[in-house]
Scaffold this motif. Sequence first.
Motif, PDB file in Angstrom:
ATOM      1  N   THR A  81     -20.377  16.598  61.370  1.00  0.00           N
ATOM      2  CA  THR A  81     -19.705  17.389  60.259  1.00  0.00           C
ATOM      3  C   THR A  81     -19.566  16.425  59.030  1.00  0.00           C
ATOM      4  O   THR A  81     -18.916  17.012  58.150  1.00  0.00           O
ATOM      5  N   HIS A  82     -19.549  14.785  59.397  1.00  0.00           N
ATOM      6  CA  HIS A  82     -18.995  14.403  58.205  1.00  0.00           C
ATOM      7  C   HIS A  82     -19.737  12.934  58.325  1.00  0.00           C
ATOM      8  O   HIS A  82     -19.591  12.216  59.123  1.00  0.00           O
ATOM      9  N   ILE A  83     -20.533  12.865  57.179  1.00  0.00           N
ATOM     10  CA  ILE A  83     -21.490  11.531  57.085  1.00  0.00           C
ATOM     11  C   ILE A  83     -22.026  10.659  55.807  1.00  0.00           C
ATOM     12  O   ILE A  83     -21.983  11.893  54.931  1.00  0.00           O
ATOM     13  N   HIS A  84     -22.141   9.657  56.046  1.00  0.00           N
ATOM     14  CA  HIS A  84     -22.721   9.409  54.305  1.00  0.00           C
ATOM     15  C   HIS A  84     -23.808   8.408  54.259  1.00  0.00           C
ATOM     16  O   HIS A  84     -23.833   7.544  54.749  1.00  0.00           O
ATOM     17  N   LEU A  85     -25.350   8.857  53.871  1.00  0.00           N
ATOM     18  CA  LEU A  85     -26.140   8.149  54.064  1.00  0.00           C
ATOM     19  C   LEU A  85     -26.452   7.086  53.449  1.00  0.00           C
ATOM     20  O   LEU A  85     -26.425   6.076  52.916  1.00  0.00           O
ATOM     21  N   THR A 237     -15.005  17.748  51.322  1.00  0.00           N
ATOM     22  CA  THR A 237     -14.685  17.326  50.659  1.00  0.00           C
ATOM     23  C   THR A 237     -13.461  16.603  51.534  1.00  0.00           C
ATOM     24  O   THR A 237     -13.818  16.256  52.901  1.00  0.00           O
ATOM     25  N   HIS A 238     -12.943  15.032  51.309  1.00  0.00           N
ATOM     26  CA  HIS A 238     -12.033  14.214  52.040  1.00  0.00           C
ATOM     27  C   HIS A 238     -10.549  14.464  51.669  1.00  0.00           C
ATOM     28  O   HIS A 238      -9.994  15.206  50.449  1.00  0.00           O
ATOM     29  N   SER A 239      -9.839  15.076  52.839  1.00  0.00           N
ATOM     30  CA  SER A 239      -8.168  15.563  52.647  1.00  0.00           C
ATOM     31  C   SER A 239      -7.526  14.352  53.468  1.00  0.00           C
ATOM     32  O   SER A 239      -8.111  13.831  54.423  1.00  0.00           O
ATOM     33  N   ALA A 274     -12.617  16.481  55.212  1.00  0.00           N
ATOM     34  CA  ALA A 274     -12.668  14.965  56.421  1.00  0.00           C
ATOM     35  C   ALA A 274     -11.551  15.075  56.604  1.00  0.00           C
ATOM     36  O   ALA A 274     -11.109  14.729  55.683  1.00  0.00           O
ATOM     37  N   HIS A 275     -11.253  13.991  57.984  1.00  0.00           N
ATOM     38  CA  HIS A 275     -10.159  13.385  58.021  1.00  0.00           C
ATOM     39  C   HIS A 275      -9.100  14.216  58.454  1.00  0.00           C
ATOM     40  O   HIS A 275      -8.424  14.436  59.484  1.00  0.00           O
ATOM     41  N   CYS A 276      -8.364  14.901  57.305  1.00  0.00           N
ATOM     42  CA  CYS A 276      -7.339  15.675  57.670  1.00  0.00           C
ATOM     43  C   CYS A 276      -5.740  14.551  58.532  1.00  0.00           C
ATOM     44  O   CYS A 276      -5.360  15.564  59.945  1.00  0.00           O
ATOM     45  N   ALA A 325     -19.367  10.781  62.032  1.00  0.00           N
ATOM     46  CA  ALA A 325     -19.215   8.646  62.189  1.00  0.00           C
ATOM     47  C   ALA A 325     -18.425   8.725  61.130  1.00  0.00           C
ATOM     48  O   ALA A 325     -17.797   7.562  60.623  1.00  0.00           O
ATOM     49  N   ASP A 326     -18.459   9.571  59.811  1.00  0.00           N
ATOM     50  CA  ASP A 326     -18.184   8.991  58.410  1.00  0.00           C
ATOM     51  C   ASP A 326     -19.518   8.098  58.275  1.00  0.00           C
ATOM     52  O   ASP A 326     -20.440   7.809  58.501  1.00  0.00           O
ATOM     53  N   GLY A 327     -18.797   7.442  57.283  1.00  0.00           N
ATOM     54  CA  GLY A 327     -19.612   5.888  57.077  1.00  0.00           C
ATOM     55  C   GLY A 327     -19.724   5.245  57.467  1.00  0.00           C
ATOM     56  O   GLY A 327     -19.235   4.430  57.731  1.00  0.00           O
TER      57      GLY A 327
HETATM   58 ZN   LIG Z   1     -16.133  10.216  54.734  1.00  0.00          ZN
END
Ligand SMILES: [Zn+2]
Length: 461
Positions: A81-85, A237-239, A274-276, A325-327
């Motif tokens: 649920t959070h990736i940066h292609l 979004t990121h938070s 994402a994150h929290c 996995a994020d970026g």
């Molecule tokens: Zn991210």
Amino acid sequence: MGRSQSRGKSMSKKKSGEKLLIIPKQIITADPQDRIIKDKALEIIDGKIASFIQLNNYKKENYDEVVDARNLTLIPGFIQTHIHLSQTLFRGLAEDLPLLDWLRLKIFPFENAHNKESLRLTAQLSINELLMGGTTTFLDMGTLRYGEVVFSELINSGIRGFSGKCLIDINDLYPDFKSSTDDEIKDIMNLAKRFHNSADWRIRYSFSPRFVLSCSEKLLKETKEIMKDFPGSVYHTHSSESIDEINEVRKRFHKENIEYFNSIGVLDDHTVLAHCVHTSDIERKMLKDRDTKIAHCPSANLKLGSGVAPIPIYLKEGISVTLGADGAPCNNNLSIFNEMRMASLIQKPFNGTGSMDAKTVFRMATIEGAKALHLQDDVGSIEIGKKADLVLMDLDSYSNSYSDLDETIYSDIVFSSKTENVRSVMVDGKWLVKERESLAYDQREIISKGKEELKNLLKRL
Ligand SMILES: [Zn+2]
């Protein structure tokens, strides 16, 4: 250059009524009872899970394909649920920095230097890596320009995913990398109209403000309003990722990050944050009350020194937590296996060895991911009527458990397995990886073209 790297278009289109039978050693369903089914085959008709069939009760000639996988374990495709292609090309080029410096010195300049070809290659490399590791659905953060290139790769590859234009109309960290509020709004309208629910609803739009420090209040609010015209889309979004970030948010808005989002009305059950990592009791209550979803990125949170998110507290309070996995530059992998293992292990010193057991984490990476993206009627578990997004895993390697007991299966997947245990991957009933061969891309070709595009991109900095 064109479509030569993608085999997606050349893959044969499914015939109507196509019937496929998979005969695995066992089926890990991730259904509400967490059933583990043995001695049954899975019948797939027209890309959907049709039935579980007794092994002595099928006729080979009734099927277009019978896959004898009696040594393999069938599981639902993983959901991230959070990736940066857009960042995969930058793996290894942004080391040992905290979040805001990582963005300012490396990631924003790199993303700003993308052209259509470099973006196409980074998308291809990302989708290939996700598929090879058993991820069949993901939520991408997108990037500022050329969003249509990413969508065309999503469509051609056969993977399931959300993407959208990454929104930035303020950028004190790297002022060249932004757009105007009006242009941002115009662009997302065009992209969402063109791509939301495309490719038979396999592709969806995600409205993606980068983070609170890079977006005006007008942009954050108007985007949320526009989203309402695109049912099934999400707000991504990121938070509350790092201490420096939340200190800056406090300075600007005199509020905590999630309190600010709540005050402008952008939190609801279609919002994924994402994150929290750093949240207060009041913010957690807001997340719970609004049914807002958290995308937990344990590797990235450690690598950027951001901290350890209080996941057991979120789960205890009934807040949705899923994994990403994020970026690639802050991980440096896109493997769900790393994230599952990490998500469990990092909590144990603080919350006891009983916290974050393997089954909980496996569900976060499958059915809970589907629920967070409102796709639970279609994917996330192996149940009749759902789409056939499936992974065949070989759990008989020398580094897996030697037990065949049901109680060892989740720890075998979460703690002992890695990408190499994934044998074959299917999305919508179509094989995209078979016997560890990517059917979506020529891997050697995209790696070599990716290297070339990276060299060109670095010259544009
Ligand atoms: Zn991210």
